[in-house]
Design a protein around this motif. Structure first.
Motif, PDB file in Angstrom:
ATOM      1  N   HIS A  81       0.705  -1.235   0.182  1.00  0.00           N
ATOM      2  CA  HIS A  81      -0.131   0.108  -0.015  1.00  0.00           C
ATOM      3  C   HIS A  81       0.921   1.387  -0.037  1.00  0.00           C
ATOM      4  O   HIS A  81       1.991   1.395   0.216  1.00  0.00           O
ATOM      5  N   LEU A  82       0.326   2.341  -0.366  1.00  0.00           N
ATOM      6  CA  LEU A  82       0.806   3.583  -0.221  1.00  0.00           C
ATOM      7  C   LEU A  82       0.419   4.430   0.792  1.00  0.00           C
ATOM      8  O   LEU A  82      -0.933   4.676   0.808  1.00  0.00           O
ATOM      9  N   SER A  83       1.255   4.862   1.741  1.00  0.00           N
ATOM     10  CA  SER A  83       0.823   5.994   2.837  1.00  0.00           C
ATOM     11  C   SER A  83       1.289   7.352   2.522  1.00  0.00           C
ATOM     12  O   SER A  83       2.301   7.514   1.970  1.00  0.00           O
ATOM     13  N   MET A  84       0.458   8.150   2.726  1.00  0.00           N
ATOM     14  CA  MET A  84       0.795   9.592   2.419  1.00  0.00           C
ATOM     15  C   MET A  84       0.660  10.463   3.630  1.00  0.00           C
ATOM     16  O   MET A  84      -0.459  10.168   4.714  1.00  0.00           O
ATOM     17  N   THR A  85       1.090  11.544   4.184  1.00  0.00           N
ATOM     18  CA  THR A  85       1.281  12.188   5.530  1.00  0.00           C
ATOM     19  C   THR A  85       0.493  13.483   5.316  1.00  0.00           C
ATOM     20  O   THR A  85       0.579  13.997   4.531  1.00  0.00           O
ATOM     21  N   GLY A 113       0.496   3.792  17.419  1.00  0.00           N
ATOM     22  CA  GLY A 113       1.669   4.434  18.249  1.00  0.00           C
ATOM     23  C   GLY A 113       2.244   5.626  17.810  1.00  0.00           C
ATOM     24  O   GLY A 113       2.091   6.609  18.526  1.00  0.00           O
ATOM     25  N   ILE A 114       3.027   5.510  16.684  1.00  0.00           N
ATOM     26  CA  ILE A 114       3.670   6.606  16.158  1.00  0.00           C
ATOM     27  C   ILE A 114       2.980   7.363  15.142  1.00  0.00           C
ATOM     28  O   ILE A 114       3.229   8.466  14.802  1.00  0.00           O
ATOM     29  N   ILE A 115       1.810   6.687  14.609  1.00  0.00           N
ATOM     30  CA  ILE A 115       0.732   7.515  13.672  1.00  0.00           C
ATOM     31  C   ILE A 115      -0.692   6.906  14.059  1.00  0.00           C
ATOM     32  O   ILE A 115      -0.598   5.920  14.517  1.00  0.00           O
ATOM     33  N   ILE A 130      -3.585   7.499   4.646  1.00  0.00           N
ATOM     34  CA  ILE A 130      -3.209   8.783   5.167  1.00  0.00           C
ATOM     35  C   ILE A 130      -2.736   8.639   6.504  1.00  0.00           C
ATOM     36  O   ILE A 130      -3.499   8.138   7.537  1.00  0.00           O
ATOM     37  N   SER A 131      -1.571   9.207   6.866  1.00  0.00           N
ATOM     38  CA  SER A 131      -1.142   9.193   8.347  1.00  0.00           C
ATOM     39  C   SER A 131      -0.768  10.380   8.799  1.00  0.00           C
ATOM     40  O   SER A 131      -0.354  11.235   8.278  1.00  0.00           O
ATOM     41  N   TRP A 132      -0.706  10.517  10.206  1.00  0.00           N
ATOM     42  CA  TRP A 132      -0.528  11.913  10.970  1.00  0.00           C
ATOM     43  C   TRP A 132       0.316  11.292  12.039  1.00  0.00           C
ATOM     44  O   TRP A 132       0.055  10.404  12.772  1.00  0.00           O
ATOM     45  N   GLU A 133       1.404  11.985  12.095  1.00  0.00           N
ATOM     46  CA  GLU A 133       2.343  11.318  12.944  1.00  0.00           C
ATOM     47  C   GLU A 133       2.186  11.955  14.395  1.00  0.00           C
ATOM     48  O   GLU A 133       2.092  13.225  14.693  1.00  0.00           O
TER      49      GLU A 133
END
Length: 219
Positions: A81-85, A113-115, A130-133
């Motif tokens: 998969h592709l993750s975008m921040t 945990g980290i995202i 889609i990820s938020w750190e």
């Protein structure tokens, strides 16, 4: 030498129009460039300051087989998969709301945990995240493992001595490239005033032309 980002991550689509509607109009990625000829198209979308997502469309193309993010499989797949921040939690849930309003199923948010992440698919069954750190790694490599690998203890930096040193570097006079499927993009974009050459490329071409002229004069 350093790798500094993703020039483009390329996928296949059987319907480029739906793909543009999703990636440009729904997710908001600018349509950056493209080429099309003889039943073939290759389009690029800008992701952040430097990275790009790209798509090939051609007659034989078919959507990917559906497989959820991280789900185990015995199929011969390399891509998962592709993750975008995104930079804020408001943006994370803003995308969740936008996708769901468009009738797209969204899984999450999930706390890793980290995202925090949300999961969904594009029209080509490409699994997206889609990820938020939520934290900053202060001492990499930071690992949470029951049985850590010995190789990880070597540290985050490249370890010398595992590969042969270069003994036959390519001379600058042989820095050449043959034309590919998108070769005509440069001439077209310059002619239509929608692109410009980078200075280092101009310098390389001028040096090569000068070198060839010198060789011909010597003959």
């Amino acid at each position: 030498m350093n790798l500094t980002g993703v020039n483009h991550l390329a996928f296949i689509t059987s319907d480029l129009e739906k793909t543009i509607r999703f990636w440009r109009d729904l997710l908001g990625l600018p349509l950056q460039a493209g080429i099309g000829h003889e039943g073939y198209r290759h389009y690029f979308f800008r992701l952040g300051e430097r990275d790009q997502i790209a798509f090939f469309e051609y007659e034989e193309a078919a959507p990917m087989t559906y497989k959820f993010h991280g789900e185990r499989t015995d199929a011969p797949l390399g891509f998962d998969h592709l993750s975008m921040t995104v930079d804020t939690v408001e943006e994370l849930f803003g995308f969740k709301d936008r996708l769901e309003a468009a009738g797209i199923e969204v899984h999450g948010a999930v706390d890793h945990g980290i995202i925090w992440s949300i999961y969904f698919f594009d029209p080509n069954n490409i699994p997206l995240e889609i990820s938020w750190e939520t934290m900053e790694i202060t001492h990499p490599p930071a690992m949470d493992e029951v049985a850590p690998m010995d190789i990880v203890a070597e540290g985050t930096a490249p370890q010398p001595g595992h590969w042969p040193e270069v003994t036959r570097p390519t001379p600058r006079s042989r820095f050449t490239a043959h034309g590919g499927n998108a070769f005509t993009m440069r001439e077209t974009f310059i002619r239509e005033g929608i692109g410009r050459l980078k200075p280092d490329f101009v310098a390389l071409m001028e040096a090569q032309v000068s070198g060839k002229a010198g060789d011909e004069a010597a003959e």
